[in-house]
Design a protein around this motif. Structure first.
Motif, PDB file in Angstrom:
ATOM      1  N   GLU A   1       0.903  -1.216   0.105  1.00  0.00           N
ATOM      2  CA  GLU A   1      -0.166  -0.039   0.041  1.00  0.00           C
ATOM      3  C   GLU A   1       1.039   1.186   0.043  1.00  0.00           C
ATOM      4  O   GLU A   1       1.927   1.353   0.504  1.00  0.00           O
ATOM      5  N   GLU A   2       0.503   2.069  -0.770  1.00  0.00           N
ATOM      6  CA  GLU A   2       1.181   3.450  -0.479  1.00  0.00           C
ATOM      7  C   GLU A   2       0.496   4.545  -0.075  1.00  0.00           C
ATOM      8  O   GLU A   2      -0.736   4.732  -0.367  1.00  0.00           O
ATOM      9  N   VAL A   3       1.056   5.215   0.604  1.00  0.00           N
ATOM     10  CA  VAL A   3       0.198   6.440   1.369  1.00  0.00           C
ATOM     11  C   VAL A   3       1.009   7.872   1.285  1.00  0.00           C
ATOM     12  O   VAL A   3       2.484   8.038   1.351  1.00  0.00           O
ATOM     13  N   ARG A   4       0.416   9.004   0.758  1.00  0.00           N
ATOM     14  CA  ARG A   4       1.059  10.161   0.561  1.00  0.00           C
ATOM     15  C   ARG A   4       0.231  11.244   1.500  1.00  0.00           C
ATOM     16  O   ARG A   4      -0.989  10.774   1.521  1.00  0.00           O
ATOM     17  N   GLY A   5       0.836  12.186   1.770  1.00  0.00           N
ATOM     18  CA  GLY A   5       0.048  13.291   2.524  1.00  0.00           C
ATOM     19  C   GLY A   5       1.166  14.459   2.710  1.00  0.00           C
ATOM     20  O   GLY A   5       2.296  14.415   2.877  1.00  0.00           O
ATOM     21  N   PRO A   6       0.514  15.594   3.396  1.00  0.00           N
ATOM     22  CA  PRO A   6       1.236  16.764   3.595  1.00  0.00           C
ATOM     23  C   PRO A   6       1.830  16.744   4.936  1.00  0.00           C
ATOM     24  O   PRO A   6       1.166  16.177   6.041  1.00  0.00           O
ATOM     25  N   GLY A   7       3.066  17.122   5.220  1.00  0.00           N
ATOM     26  CA  GLY A   7       3.537  17.180   6.736  1.00  0.00           C
ATOM     27  C   GLY A   7       3.847  16.027   7.276  1.00  0.00           C
ATOM     28  O   GLY A   7       3.466  14.793   6.830  1.00  0.00           O
ATOM     29  N   VAL A   8       4.036  16.149   8.601  1.00  0.00           N
ATOM     30  CA  VAL A   8       3.749  14.985   9.687  1.00  0.00           C
ATOM     31  C   VAL A   8       3.226  15.339  10.885  1.00  0.00           C
ATOM     32  O   VAL A   8       3.347  16.198  11.671  1.00  0.00           O
ATOM     33  N   VAL A   9       2.001  14.324  11.174  1.00  0.00           N
ATOM     34  CA  VAL A   9       1.359  14.599  12.166  1.00  0.00           C
ATOM     35  C   VAL A   9       0.810  16.182  12.392  1.00  0.00           C
ATOM     36  O   VAL A   9       0.905  16.890  13.411  1.00  0.00           O
ATOM     37  N   GLY A  10       0.311  16.862  11.012  1.00  0.00           N
ATOM     38  CA  GLY A  10      -0.061  18.156  11.008  1.00  0.00           C
ATOM     39  C   GLY A  10       0.967  19.165  11.142  1.00  0.00           C
ATOM     40  O   GLY A  10       0.630  20.530  11.448  1.00  0.00           O
ATOM     41  N   GLU A  11       2.434  18.871  11.067  1.00  0.00           N
ATOM     42  CA  GLU A  11       3.436  19.703  11.381  1.00  0.00           C
ATOM     43  C   GLU A  11       4.322  19.657  10.006  1.00  0.00           C
ATOM     44  O   GLU A  11       4.237  18.721   9.392  1.00  0.00           O
ATOM     45  N   TYR A  12       4.832  20.881   9.776  1.00  0.00           N
ATOM     46  CA  TYR A  12       5.915  21.048   8.885  1.00  0.00           C
ATOM     47  C   TYR A  12       6.977  21.696   9.515  1.00  0.00           C
ATOM     48  O   TYR A  12       7.480  22.678   9.252  1.00  0.00           O
ATOM     49  N   PRO A  13       8.041  20.691  10.169  1.00  0.00           N
ATOM     50  CA  PRO A  13       9.149  21.213  10.689  1.00  0.00           C
ATOM     51  C   PRO A  13      10.155  21.802   9.961  1.00  0.00           C
ATOM     52  O   PRO A  13      10.370  21.353   8.619  1.00  0.00           O
ATOM     53  N   VAL A  14      10.686  22.998  10.297  1.00  0.00           N
ATOM     54  CA  VAL A  14      11.917  23.523   9.756  1.00  0.00           C
ATOM     55  C   VAL A  14      13.135  22.937  10.268  1.00  0.00           C
ATOM     56  O   VAL A  14      13.440  22.909  11.396  1.00  0.00           O
ATOM     57  N   MET A  15      13.955  22.562   9.663  1.00  0.00           N
ATOM     58  CA  MET A  15      15.411  22.084  10.010  1.00  0.00           C
ATOM     59  C   MET A  15      16.580  23.130   9.782  1.00  0.00           C
ATOM     60  O   MET A  15      16.803  23.242   8.653  1.00  0.00           O
ATOM     61  N   MET A  16      17.285  23.140  10.919  1.00  0.00           N
ATOM     62  CA  MET A  16      18.324  23.925  10.832  1.00  0.00           C
ATOM     63  C   MET A  16      19.585  23.366  11.364  1.00  0.00           C
ATOM     64  O   MET A  16      19.424  22.163  11.877  1.00  0.00           O
ATOM     65  N   PRO A  17      21.024  23.642  11.068  1.00  0.00           N
ATOM     66  CA  PRO A  17      22.124  23.014  11.418  1.00  0.00           C
ATOM     67  C   PRO A  17      21.957  22.621  13.084  1.00  0.00           C
ATOM     68  O   PRO A  17      21.664  23.514  14.038  1.00  0.00           O
ATOM     69  N   GLY A  18      22.118  21.401  13.366  1.00  0.00           N
ATOM     70  CA  GLY A  18      22.036  20.793  14.825  1.00  0.00           C
ATOM     71  C   GLY A  18      20.620  20.498  15.229  1.00  0.00           C
ATOM     72  O   GLY A  18      20.502  19.941  16.412  1.00  0.00           O
ATOM     73  N   LYS A  19      19.568  21.076  14.375  1.00  0.00           N
ATOM     74  CA  LYS A  19      18.271  20.899  15.099  1.00  0.00           C
ATOM     75  C   LYS A  19      17.903  19.369  14.759  1.00  0.00           C
ATOM     76  O   LYS A  19      18.305  18.754  14.053  1.00  0.00           O
TER      77      LYS A  19
END
Length: 421
Positions: free
Chosen positions: A338-356
């Motif tokens: 089965e294939e699943v696609r969706g926006p974000g992860v559990v309603g979040e769109y995390p921003v990743m910075m160095p060390g985060k």
């Protein structure tokens, strides 16, 4: 004459080689040697010999003996009189308890403070009289060391948390456990080991081989939801003896297999190779099975997985990015995909910075006992939204623990087959 000659020869041997031979003997053999002759009696009481035996069986050190204390042989005898019936289990369980307390003392001090002192031998005897069954020797030994814990949160035996679900299991003291001793059909002769305030969940110890259980099996009970008989209870097996169950759990805690999050032990498991790195981003996954939300009949197996996304601290500031969407490829134990696609992860769109680091938990259910998932996240660069790229999610497996079906169902099926014939 032959025996007399042998005694004469032994008596004439220097002390050092005799003591070397004695150092390979168990305490029972040393005691037997003490009856052979006066000289062997003297040598078999040599303090370093019994110091070694005290260390092996009772984990005693010079600090435990202290100045002016009795000889090591006398100290061994003292411990043997108190703990001798638990000789097979004492060192293993004592080591596990001390290792666990040392590990948690700085990480979860409230949990250590909740531990109760050990029960007395006569108290355990009284519990056996109360319930009418013998307690396993390894269980008794552990409860002589620590009589479970106070009923607090978080529990010593692990926690699990989702957005709308929380579980934390206390290790019950023997008196509380005896109050919950089961004699109803389907759960006969089962003693609760743990208890969760939030879910009512317990792990049980089988005190008799009956109703499809083996003696000393440890399990979560799971009512058969398709059977009309309430005594039809399936079981998710978590151990085959108290000692194995407890020492395995402790090993998972102190080795970091089970992470400590906000002063609680979470029973997530991560496969060794379950990590994927794409550029400056790495993704690791750990999983856990939730028996309280699962069933064998109907087949409904509930898992939660915890994902950690981390950007290297050495990454360039230009590498900063934001997660847009996720893609999963799910393969069930029967081969179905089965294939699943969706926006974000559990309603979040995390921003990743160095060390985060960004962590989140989600869940899934299956009708097969094993399955695996893999996929990717899609990110875009903050400095250039047109730069879109995928970050791999490693394949991770979810496997239901072994379970036993209710004997009530087995008997019913046999009767139905007989009637059909």
């Amino acid at each position: 004459p032959g025996a007399a000659t042998l005694r004469l020869v032994l008596d004439q041997l220097p002390a050092d080689p005799l003591l070397l031979v004695f150092s390979f003997l168990d305490f029972r053999d040393l005691i037997h040697c003490s009856f052979v002759s006066r000289r062997l009696n003297q040598l078999s009481g040599h303090n370093p010999l019994w110091r070694s035996l005290c260390s092996r069986y009772w984990l005693l050190t010079d600090a435990d003996r202290g100045a002016g204390a009795p000889s090591w042989r006398a100290l061994f005898r003292q411990y043997y009189l108190d703990w001798g019936r638990y000789l097979r289990h004492y060192a293993v369980l004592k080591t596990s308890w001390e290792t666990l307390k040392t590990f948690l003392s700085q990480r979860c001090p409230r949990m250590i403070a909740s531990l109760k002192d050990g029960a007395k031998e006569e108290e355990l005897d009284s519990i056996e009289t109360q319930i009418g069954f013998k307690l396993p020797e390894d269980y008794r030994c552990s409860y002589r060391l620590h009589n479970g814990q106070k009923l607090v949160v978080p529990g010593l035996m692990g926690s699990m948390a989702l957005s709308n679900h929380y579980r934390s299991e206390d290790l019950l003291d023997v008196e509380t456990a005896a109050g919950g001793f089961q004699q109803r059909k389907g759960m006969r002769q089962c003693l609760p080991l743990t208890f969760c305030f939030h879910t009512g969940l317990s792990q049980y110890l089988a005190l008799e081989a009956t109703e499809g259980r083996n003696l000393s099996d440890i399990f979560y009970h799971c009512p058969d939801q398709l059977a009309q008989d309430p005594s039809a209870i399936d079981m998710f097996i978590t151990g085959t003896s108290f000692s194995d169950w407890f020492t395995t759990y402790v090993n998972n805690v102190v080795t970091g297999e089970y992470p400590i999050i906000r002063d609680q032990i979470f029973r997530y498991v991560r496969e060794q190779q379950c990590v994927a790195t794409t550029g400056d981003l790495s993704v690791t996954v750990s999983t856990a099975f939730l028996p309280e939300l699962s069933s064998v009949h109907p087949p409904h197996f509930f898992f939660t997985y915890r994902i950690r996304i981390e950007m290297s601290s050495s990454a360039s500031p230009d590498a900063a990015c934001q997660l847009d969407s996720r893609y999963w490829k799910i393969t069930k134990g029967n081969g179905e995909e089965e294939e699943v696609r969706g926006p974000g992860v559990v309603g979040e769109y995390p921003v990743m910075m160095p060390g985060k680091v960004h962590e989140y938990a989600s869940c899934t259910t299956f009708s097969t006992t094993s399955e695996h998932m893999e996929g990717h996240y899609t990110f875009h660069r903050l400095a250039n939204k047109e730069e879109v790229f995928n970050v791999l999610i490693p394949r991770f497996h979810m496997v239901c623990p072994p379970f036993r079906k209710s004997v009530v169902r087995s008997v019913s099926l046999s009767l139905d087959q007989s009637l059909d014939q």
